[in-house]
Write a protein that holds these residues in place. Structure first.
Motif, PDB file in Angstrom:
ATOM      1  N   ARG A 151     -13.106  17.024 -40.047  1.00 43.77           N
ATOM      2  CA  ARG A 151     -14.127  16.458 -39.115  1.00 43.77           C
ATOM      3  C   ARG A 151     -14.883  15.317 -39.833  1.00 43.77           C
ATOM      4  O   ARG A 151     -15.429  14.210 -39.189  1.00 43.77           O
ATOM      5  CB  ARG A 151     -15.103  17.626 -38.497  1.00 43.77           C
ATOM      6  N   ASP A 152     -15.642  15.895 -40.798  1.00 41.79           N
ATOM      7  CA  ASP A 152     -16.501  14.819 -41.792  1.00 41.79           C
ATOM      8  C   ASP A 152     -15.579  13.733 -42.363  1.00 41.79           C
ATOM      9  O   ASP A 152     -16.290  12.658 -41.876  1.00 41.79           O
ATOM     10  CB  ASP A 152     -16.915  15.735 -42.932  1.00 41.79           C
ATOM     11  N   SER A 198     -15.198  11.410 -39.401  1.00 39.90           N
ATOM     12  CA  SER A 198     -16.092  10.938 -38.807  1.00 39.90           C
ATOM     13  C   SER A 198     -16.408   9.512 -39.530  1.00 39.90           C
ATOM     14  O   SER A 198     -17.363   8.477 -39.088  1.00 39.90           O
ATOM     15  CB  SER A 198     -17.532  11.678 -38.697  1.00 39.90           C
ATOM     16  N   LYS A 226     -14.483   7.148 -39.876  1.00 39.45           N
ATOM     17  CA  LYS A 226     -13.740   5.913 -39.051  1.00 39.45           C
ATOM     18  C   LYS A 226     -13.025   5.105 -40.271  1.00 39.45           C
ATOM     19  O   LYS A 226     -12.979   3.830 -40.077  1.00 39.45           O
ATOM     20  CB  LYS A 226     -14.908   5.326 -38.300  1.00 39.45           C
TER      21      LYS A 226
END
Length: 171
Positions: free
Chosen positions: A153-154, A157, A159
């Motif tokens: 997830r990190d 994030s 992108k």
């Protein structure tokens, strides 16, 4: 004889005091060495001796035994994995990745620890795409691992896929 050597090796790894650890490593090493003399083409005792010398911070000897094992059987999965561990512990991520990749491609694609180590190395190199690939692979092998889920997830994030680093020209 190998079972006895392995038993001493395990006792050394589990020992909490230095004297017991050293004594058990020595007993294991003696027995592994005897096996190298009885069957010089068996790479396992060489790998284990390399691991003992790694644990004892005897780097030159550790490398010698890992290289001997790989000289006998260059594509040996365990030898490549343990030699990768040797370099990983010494923060030589480039060489660790070289040996880990060989282990990965010769049968350890489903080893969670190997996938996590490769992910960490690629993350240190700044290659977030490859890092995320290996973290996801590890997560698929152990979906209950929240730490892996958080790491993925990190990374996502960030992108990173839309950055110039991953442009079509680089691929």
């Amino acid at each position: 004889m190998l079972k006895i050597a392995d038993s001493y090796f395990e006792k050394a790894q589990q020992a909490t005091d230095k004297k017991t650890k050293t004594s058990n490593y020595q007993k294991a090493c003696e027995r592994y060495y005897m096996q190298t003399q009885l069957n010089p083409k068996n790479v396992y005792p060489y790998i284990q001796i390399g691991r003992i010398y790694t644990a004892e911070q005897k780097n030159k000897l550790a490398k010698e035994y890992f290289l001997t094992a790989l000289g006998i059987e260059p594509e040996n999965t365990l030898a490549n994995y343990r030699f990768g561990d040797y370099y990983f512990a010494r923060s030589n991520k480039r060489l660790a990745l070289e040996y880990y990749s060989k282990a990965y491609n010769s049968g350890l694609k489903n080893d969670i620890e190997l996938n996590k180590k490769m992910a960490e190395i690629y993350e240190n190199f700044g290659d977030i795409l490859k890092s995320n690939f290996y973290y996801k692979k590890a997560y698929m092998l152990q979906p209950e691992n929240e730490e892996l889920s958080d790491k993925i997830r990190d990374l996502e994030s960030l992108k990173y896929k839309n950055t110039g680093y991953y442009s079509k020209k680089r691929k």
